[in-house]
Scaffold this active site. Structure first.
Site, PDB file in Angstrom:
ATOM      1  N   LYS A  36       0.833  -1.197   0.000  1.00  0.00           N
ATOM      2  CA  LYS A  36       0.000   0.000   0.000  1.00  0.00           C
ATOM      3  C   LYS A  36       0.875   1.257   0.000  1.00  0.00           C
ATOM      4  CE  LYS A  36      -3.824   1.960   2.787  1.00  0.00           C
ATOM      5  NZ  LYS A  36      -4.689   1.686   3.958  1.00  0.00           N
ATOM      6  N   SER A 113      -9.417   1.566   2.968  1.00  0.00           N
ATOM      7  CA  SER A 113      -8.599   2.355   2.071  1.00  0.00           C
ATOM      8  C   SER A 113      -7.509   1.559   1.359  1.00  0.00           C
ATOM      9  CB  SER A 113      -7.955   3.509   2.857  1.00  0.00           C
ATOM     10  OG  SER A 113      -7.087   3.027   3.865  1.00  0.00           O
ATOM     11  N   SER A 137      -9.813  -0.731   7.076  1.00  0.00           N
ATOM     12  CA  SER A 137      -9.223  -0.624   5.732  1.00  0.00           C
ATOM     13  C   SER A 137      -8.557  -1.876   5.178  1.00  0.00           C
ATOM     14  CB  SER A 137      -8.219   0.532   5.701  1.00  0.00           C
ATOM     15  OG  SER A 137      -8.887   1.762   5.823  1.00  0.00           O
TER      16      SER A 137
END
Length: 434
Positions: A36, A113, A137
């Site tokens: 990420k 996210s 997330s």
């Protein structure tokens, strides 16, 4: 070699590259993974999902320990993945970089996210990936993309070299398509020895939480019950009303209780209050972390994100002490409920992934229910795993198991042992009409 993401990668990647690694005897040796865009990686700028952040920050001079750990285990990094701006959404939509395509349902959001990390695993572009989970997330995109996601106990995996969102809740999590790989990644990140399965002492099915579920709850609970019975015997299965228990054991929640009885069927009063406490502390800590940057740079933020960031910047320190009390009381209450090696079963999210570009206002009830569920592990700091359970009406279904703080290895082993039977049960129920 560095490449930008392309249309063939489901829009999962910010940039692709290959980081060299040395062969090892680890189970992760030669497995591929993605990271990420929130983790420091030496020589790269962490973009935090926003072009203005990317523009105003320098390249990292070191690599986050969590990334280094899997690289040192012989895994090969294939790039950095798209995320929601400033980690402030569970939808997975990004107006600047595009929304990664949900491999299970291309007309639905991938969840955020950690959207790109989940999509990269779900689309079989990598073997596993790293994300972060503050308010959901990892758990949410795992559910939406039909894969496994693990949120570890708070504080057990280093968040050094990770851009903070709200430190009281921030965790480094990970995704995989199968429970064996999920466990192997966990053993490296959690620095766990290879331990044998410990049988659960009790498995509590939170019946009130399943009333928040938009699909028939038996589609999930029957699978869990049959799998537990086969592994450990049915006598350890118990129903529990989690909302009532939390309300009776966490008196500090009174600060956050609402008297509004409208839409009562969609809410559990104590868990709605728990969610309110979590989001208040999250806003307060986000402001401390990033308020100055936002006020100075005035970044271009997408819809939904800009409103949340503005709310955070307008947050005062009122009731923050009550939030801390809620955390302590909830941890103690749930630890007492579970005892040694107990597990709670809850829905990960209230239902299937919403359609792309759904108006924020029409998602309010869904979001409220989602955060009621997500805040249980978020506030308690307990570990939680998202387990895919096939599809219902052609959309992915999942369930979550939660265990007390520090029981990460136990939970990972349990999922690995349970899943073969769960998979068989899913095949059976998918043939039935619900």
């Amino acid at each position: 070699m560095t490449m930008t993401g392309t249309t063939t990668d489901y829009g999962a990647f910010m940039e692709k590259f290959i980081l060299p690694t040395l062969p090892t005897s680890s189970p992760l040796n030669r497995l591929t993974f993605a990271v990420k865009d929130i983790f420091d990686m030496e020589g790269y700028v962490s973009g935090f999902g926003n072009p203005d952040w990317l523009r105003t920050h320098a390249a990292a001079t070191s690599t986050a320990p969590a990334v280094s750990a899997v690289l040192n285990a012989g895994a090969i990094c294939l790039g950095r993945t798209v995320m929601d701006e400033m980690a402030y959404s569970i939808n997975g939509e990004n107006v600047h970089y595009g929304t990664p395509v949900n491999p299970c349902a291309s007309d639905r959001v991938p969840g955020g996210s950690s959207s790109g990390s989940a999509v990269a695993v779900g689309a079989e572009l990598v073997d596993f990936s790293l994300g972060t989970d503050t308010g959901g997330s990892v758990r949410v995109p795992a559910s939406y993309c039909g894969i496994f996601g693990f949120r570890p106990s708070h504080g057990v995996v280093s968040t050094e070299g990770v851009i903070p969102m709200a430190q009281s809740f921030d965790t480094v999590g990970w995704f995989a398509r199968d429970p064996v790989t999920l466990n192997h990644v966990g053993q490296i990140l959690l620095q766990l020895p290879d331990e044998k399965l410990v049988q659960p002492s009790q498995v509590l099915i939170a019946e009130d939480c399943f009333k928040l579920f938009s699909i028939p709850s038996t589609r999930v609970t029957n699978v869990i019950a049959a799998s537990i019975e086969k592994l450990s015997g049915g006598q350890i299965l118990q129903p529990v009303n989690l909302g009532d228990y939390v309300e009776s054991k966490v008196p500090s929640l009174n600060h956050f209780m609402e008297n509004d009885t409208e839409n009562k069927e969609f809410s559990i009063k104590s868990l709605t209050a728990l969610s309110a406490a979590m989001r208040l502390l999250q806003r307060f800590e986000f402001k401390k972390n990033h308020g100055e940057w936002v006020s100075t740079v005035k970044p271009n933020l997408g819809p939904g994100i800009s409103e949340r960031v503005l709310d955070a910047l307008n947050t005062s320190g009122e009731h923050i002490g009550a939030c801390e009390s809620v955390k302590t009381q909830l941890q103690e209450a749930l630890a007492a409920l579970l005892g040694e090696n107990g597990v709670i079963v809850i829905p990960t999210v209230p239902g299937p992934p919403p359609k792309l570009q759904t108006e924020t206002t029409s998602l309010e009830t869904f979001r409220a229910r989602a955060f009621s569920l997500l805040s249980i592990a978020g506030v308690s700091g307990f570990c939680q795993v998202t387990i895919p359970l096939g599809r219902y009406n052609s959309l992915p279904v999942s369930v979550s198991l939660m265990a007390k703080h520090g029981s990460d290895g136990f939970l990972l082993n349990l999922v690995e042992a349970l899943y073969p039977t769960m998979k068989e049960q899913v095949e059976i129920v998918e043939k039935l009409s619900y």
